[in-house]
Write a protein that holds these residues in place. Structure first.
Motif, PDB file in Angstrom:
ATOM      1  N   LEU A   1      -5.879   0.550   1.362  1.00 59.51           N
ATOM      2  CA  LEU A   1      -6.687  -0.344   0.532  1.00 59.51           C
ATOM      3  C   LEU A   1      -6.425  -0.104  -0.953  1.00 59.51           C
ATOM      4  O   LEU A   1      -6.395  -1.042  -1.747  1.00 59.51           O
ATOM      5  CB  LEU A   1      -8.176  -0.149   0.833  1.00 59.51           C
ATOM      6  CG  LEU A   1      -8.647  -0.597   2.210  1.00 59.51           C
ATOM      7  CD1 LEU A   1     -10.093  -0.181   2.439  1.00 59.51           C
ATOM      8  CD2 LEU A   1      -8.480  -2.092   2.370  1.00 59.51           C
ATOM      9  N   GLU A   2      -6.236   1.137  -1.305  1.00 59.19           N
ATOM     10  CA  GLU A   2      -5.942   1.489  -2.695  1.00 59.19           C
ATOM     11  C   GLU A   2      -4.612   0.865  -3.129  1.00 59.19           C
ATOM     12  O   GLU A   2      -4.507   0.305  -4.222  1.00 59.19           O
ATOM     13  CB  GLU A   2      -5.890   3.016  -2.812  1.00 59.19           C
ATOM     14  CG  GLU A   2      -5.799   3.552  -4.199  1.00 59.19           C
ATOM     15  CD  GLU A   2      -5.843   5.078  -4.244  1.00 59.19           C
ATOM     16  OE1 GLU A   2      -5.984   5.598  -5.350  1.00 59.19           O
ATOM     17  OE2 GLU A   2      -5.717   5.736  -3.189  1.00 59.19           O
ATOM     18  N   ASN A   3      -3.604   0.930  -2.273  1.00 59.42           N
ATOM     19  CA  ASN A   3      -2.302   0.332  -2.588  1.00 59.42           C
ATOM     20  C   ASN A   3      -2.374  -1.192  -2.648  1.00 59.42           C
ATOM     21  O   ASN A   3      -1.791  -1.811  -3.546  1.00 59.42           O
ATOM     22  CB  ASN A   3      -1.253   0.767  -1.566  1.00 59.42           C
ATOM     23  CG  ASN A   3      -0.872   2.215  -1.704  1.00 59.42           C
ATOM     24  OD1 ASN A   3      -0.986   2.804  -2.774  1.00 59.42           O
ATOM     25  ND2 ASN A   3      -0.447   2.824  -0.611  1.00 59.42           N
ATOM     26  N   LEU A   4      -3.085  -1.797  -1.693  1.00 57.37           N
ATOM     27  CA  LEU A   4      -3.188  -3.256  -1.667  1.00 57.37           C
ATOM     28  C   LEU A   4      -3.941  -3.802  -2.874  1.00 57.37           C
ATOM     29  O   LEU A   4      -3.613  -4.870  -3.392  1.00 57.37           O
ATOM     30  CB  LEU A   4      -3.885  -3.718  -0.383  1.00 57.37           C
ATOM     31  CG  LEU A   4      -3.078  -3.588   0.906  1.00 57.37           C
ATOM     32  CD1 LEU A   4      -3.959  -3.899   2.106  1.00 57.37           C
ATOM     33  CD2 LEU A   4      -1.873  -4.512   0.876  1.00 57.37           C
ATOM     34  N   SER A   5      -4.948  -3.076  -3.310  1.00 58.68           N
ATOM     35  CA  SER A   5      -5.753  -3.554  -4.433  1.00 58.68           C
ATOM     36  C   SER A   5      -5.193  -3.132  -5.781  1.00 58.68           C
ATOM     37  O   SER A   5      -5.674  -3.587  -6.819  1.00 58.68           O
ATOM     38  CB  SER A   5      -7.188  -3.046  -4.308  1.00 58.68           C
ATOM     39  OG  SER A   5      -7.205  -1.627  -4.416  1.00 58.68           O
TER      40      SER A   5
END
Length: 92
Positions: A11-15
């Protein structure tokens, strides 16, 4: 739903948001609470065909009318010409 480190990293990478290591446990807990709330919403027994308000709204006819809005706005401008504002040049 339990949020683990692997999912939080994804989620950190996607956001494209960097989460501080000392905040990760708090964020995982908050995301889990949000997902549990959404799961509760999914468990509600709702009718299949809920009428949408927009379908029952009477829409007015779109009628073109002559207006002098631009004239009333431009009369307050320090300088105008041909229905446009005249401003000082700031880019050379």
């Amino acid at each position: 739903m339990l949020i683990d480190d692997k999912l939080l990293n994804k989620l950190e990478n996607l956001s494209a948001i960097k989460i501080d290591d000392n905040k990760k446990d708090e964020i995982k807990s908050q995301i889990s609470e949000i997902l549990n709330f959404v799961e509760n919403l999914n468990s509600l027994d709702l009718p299949e065909n809920i009428p949408h308000k927009i379908l029952n709204t009477t829409l007015r006819d779109d009628i073109v009318e002559k207006s002098n809005v631009s004239e009333s706005i431009l009369k307050n401008a320090p300088n105008s010409e041909d229905n446009f504002f005249i401003v000082p040049k700031i880019v050379e």
